[in-house]
Design a protein around this motif. Structure first.
Motif, mmCIF file in Angstrom:
data_model
loop_
_atom_site.group_PDB
_atom_site.id
_atom_site.type_symbol
_atom_site.label_atom_id
_atom_site.label_comp_id
_atom_site.label_asym_id
_atom_site.label_seq_id
_atom_site.Cartn_x
_atom_site.Cartn_y
_atom_site.Cartn_z
ATOM 1 N N ILE A 79 0.855 -1.191 0.000
ATOM 2 C CA ILE A 79 0.000 0.000 0.000
ATOM 3 C C ILE A 79 0.888 1.237 0.000
ATOM 4 O O ILE A 79 1.828 1.337 0.790
ATOM 5 C CB ILE A 79 -0.947 -0.002 1.208
ATOM 6 C CG1 ILE A 79 -1.911 -1.192 1.078
ATOM 7 C CG2 ILE A 79 -1.706 1.319 1.315
ATOM 8 C CD1 ILE A 79 -2.802 -1.392 2.268
ATOM 9 N N ILE A 80 0.573 2.185 -0.879
ATOM 10 C CA ILE A 80 1.295 3.453 -0.936
ATOM 11 C C ILE A 80 0.360 4.545 -0.432
ATOM 12 O O ILE A 80 -0.755 4.704 -0.936
ATOM 13 C CB ILE A 80 1.776 3.773 -2.364
ATOM 14 C CG1 ILE A 80 2.690 2.652 -2.862
ATOM 15 C CG2 ILE A 80 2.499 5.123 -2.390
ATOM 16 C CD1 ILE A 80 3.077 2.775 -4.318
ATOM 17 N N ILE A 81 0.835 5.265 0.568
ATOM 18 C CA ILE A 81 0.075 6.361 1.169
ATOM 19 C C ILE A 81 0.744 7.671 0.766
ATOM 20 O O ILE A 81 1.945 7.841 0.951
ATOM 21 C CB ILE A 81 0.059 6.244 2.716
ATOM 22 C CG1 ILE A 81 -0.499 4.888 3.173
ATOM 23 C CG2 ILE A 81 -0.672 7.424 3.350
ATOM 24 C CD1 ILE A 81 -1.968 4.684 2.928
ATOM 25 N N GLN A 82 -0.027 8.588 0.232
ATOM 26 C CA GLN A 82 0.475 9.916 -0.155
ATOM 27 C C GLN A 82 0.271 10.890 0.994
ATOM 28 O O GLN A 82 -0.795 10.913 1.610
ATOM 29 C CB GLN A 82 -0.273 10.421 -1.389
ATOM 30 C CG GLN A 82 -0.217 9.493 -2.592
ATOM 31 C CD GLN A 82 1.180 9.301 -3.128
ATOM 32 O OE1 GLN A 82 1.968 10.243 -3.180
ATOM 33 N NE2 GLN A 82 1.508 8.078 -3.516
ATOM 34 N N LYS A 83 1.318 11.682 1.284
ATOM 35 C CA LYS A 83 1.206 12.673 2.359
ATOM 36 C C LYS A 83 1.796 14.007 1.914
ATOM 37 O O LYS A 83 2.576 14.062 0.957
ATOM 38 C CB LYS A 83 1.885 12.186 3.642
ATOM 39 C CG LYS A 83 3.405 12.141 3.581
ATOM 40 C CD LYS A 83 3.966 11.775 4.939
ATOM 41 C CE LYS A 83 5.465 11.715 4.962
ATOM 42 N NZ LYS A 83 6.175 12.974 4.713
ATOM 43 N N THR A 84 1.439 15.056 2.637
ATOM 44 C CA THR A 84 1.948 16.401 2.322
ATOM 45 C C THR A 84 2.571 17.089 3.536
ATOM 46 O O THR A 84 3.021 18.222 3.430
ATOM 47 C CB THR A 84 0.826 17.301 1.767
ATOM 48 O OG1 THR A 84 -0.217 17.371 2.742
ATOM 49 C CG2 THR A 84 0.292 16.770 0.447
ATOM 50 N N THR A 85 2.582 16.404 4.679
ATOM 51 C CA THR A 85 3.167 16.957 5.900
ATOM 52 C C THR A 85 4.102 15.915 6.512
ATOM 53 O O THR A 85 4.083 14.754 6.091
ATOM 54 C CB THR A 85 2.081 17.329 6.937
ATOM 55 O OG1 THR A 85 1.522 16.113 7.469
ATOM 56 C CG2 THR A 85 0.998 18.201 6.341
ATOM 57 N N PRO A 86 4.888 16.270 7.523
ATOM 58 C CA PRO A 86 5.751 15.279 8.165
ATOM 59 C C PRO A 86 4.992 14.141 8.851
ATOM 60 O O PRO A 86 5.541 13.066 9.044
ATOM 61 C CB PRO A 86 6.532 16.101 9.196
ATOM 62 C CG PRO A 86 6.541 17.480 8.643
ATOM 63 C CD PRO A 86 5.212 17.635 7.970
ATOM 64 N N ASP A 87 3.750 14.352 9.203
ATOM 65 C CA ASP A 87 2.928 13.357 9.890
ATOM 66 C C ASP A 87 2.268 12.437 8.855
ATOM 67 O O ASP A 87 1.392 12.863 8.102
ATOM 68 C CB ASP A 87 1.880 14.090 10.725
ATOM 69 C CG ASP A 87 0.956 13.177 11.503
ATOM 70 O OD1 ASP A 87 0.963 11.947 11.275
ATOM 71 O OD2 ASP A 87 0.204 13.704 12.338
ATOM 72 N N SER A 88 2.659 11.187 8.839
ATOM 73 C CA SER A 88 2.124 10.230 7.863
ATOM 74 C C SER A 88 0.637 9.945 8.061
ATOM 75 O O SER A 88 -0.004 9.371 7.179
ATOM 76 C CB SER A 88 2.904 8.914 7.941
ATOM 77 O OG SER A 88 4.254 9.118 7.621
ATOM 78 N N PHE A 89 0.082 10.345 9.196
ATOM 79 C CA PHE A 89 -1.339 10.137 9.470
ATOM 80 C C PHE A 89 -2.196 11.353 9.101
ATOM 81 O O PHE A 89 -3.378 11.213 8.828
ATOM 82 C CB PHE A 89 -1.553 9.817 10.958
ATOM 83 C CG PHE A 89 -1.002 8.490 11.370
ATOM 84 C CD1 PHE A 89 -1.752 7.333 11.212
ATOM 85 C CD2 PHE A 89 0.269 8.393 11.918
ATOM 86 C CE1 PHE A 89 -1.242 6.098 11.596
ATOM 87 C CE2 PHE A 89 0.787 7.167 12.313
ATOM 88 C CZ PHE A 89 0.029 6.021 12.142
ATOM 89 N N HIS A 90 -1.615 12.542 9.108
ATOM 90 C CA HIS A 90 -2.371 13.783 8.924
ATOM 91 C C HIS A 90 -2.906 13.898 7.492
ATOM 92 O O HIS A 90 -2.143 13.913 6.531
ATOM 93 C CB HIS A 90 -1.491 14.988 9.259
ATOM 94 C CG HIS A 90 -2.207 16.295 9.172
ATOM 95 N ND1 HIS A 90 -3.166 16.664 10.079
ATOM 96 C CD2 HIS A 90 -2.122 17.296 8.274
ATOM 97 C CE1 HIS A 90 -3.631 17.852 9.747
ATOM 98 N NE2 HIS A 90 -3.025 18.259 8.658
ATOM 99 N N ASN A 91 -4.227 13.977 7.372
ATOM 100 C CA ASN A 91 -4.908 14.108 6.075
ATOM 101 C C ASN A 91 -4.534 13.000 5.088
ATOM 102 O O ASN A 91 -4.417 13.233 3.885
ATOM 103 C CB ASN A 91 -4.637 15.472 5.439
ATOM 104 C CG ASN A 91 -5.313 16.589 6.203
ATOM 105 O OD1 ASN A 91 -6.347 16.394 6.837
ATOM 106 N ND2 ASN A 91 -4.722 17.764 6.170
#
Length: 180
Positions: A79-91
């Motif tokens: 699974i690949i999760i895209q993020k935009t902040t240092p927190d991998s859970f945020h948004n």
């Protein structure tokens, strides 16, 4: 044993640029490959976290630097999760995906020790996950004040408040987190 997942944070081409690669990058890649192989053999889910930076930034979505490093390319089942902040859970949908698979324990690796790895570790702890930080499978760069090794050592020490800390070989050969 709690249901376990391997988390690989921001191991993207832009972190390995020839002019300024992440500290001990060859060792990090070797350790990640061993963890990935071991996870696949033991049917441990693997989650790749991929940072999406703004247009014009080094990790701009769709750029070559944004791509996951070829030595640790995800399998179709990962699974690949895209993020935009240092927190991998945020948004992101990371929490929902982990809960969907009944994951309770995270084996944490990746880049950058003092930013994304630290932030994700602390958030995972706050969300109730058990965590193992792989002390020789995360990295960073030197700063004007501290060497990369000092930063890594510091975070390995500080994050013990939130995670169990182990080296790759202790996870691989003792199978302490390899069996669900």
């Amino acid at each position: 044993m709690k249901n376990t997942a391997l988390i690989i944070i921001d191991v993207q081409n832009g972190m390995f640029l020839e002019e300024n690669p992440v500290f001990k990058w060859e060792k990090i890649i070797l350790n990640l490959k061993q963890l990935i192989d071991n996870a696949r053999i033991n049917k441990i889910p693997i989650f790749y976290i991929q940072h999406n930076a703004p247009i014009g930034s080094i990790l701009e979505r769709g750029s070559e630097a944004w791509e996951i490093r070829p030595e640790v390319t995800p399998a179709p089942t990962d699974i690949i999760i895209q993020k935009t902040t240092p927190d991998s859970f945020h948004n992101t949908n990371l929490y929902a995906e982990l809960k969907h698979q009944n994951i309770e324990h995270l084996v944490l690796t990746g880049i950058q020790s003092e930013v994304c790895v630290d932030t994700t570790c602390r958030k995972a702890f706050s969300l109730g996950f058990a965590i193992t930080l792989v002390t020789d499978a995360h990295s960073t760069w030197n700063t004007s004040e501290l060497s990369a090794q000092q930063i890594i050592n510091h975070h390995n020490q500080v994050l013990r408040w939130f995670a169990e800390t182990k080296e790759t070989e202790d996870i691989l050969f003792k199978n302490e987190v390899s069996i669900q």
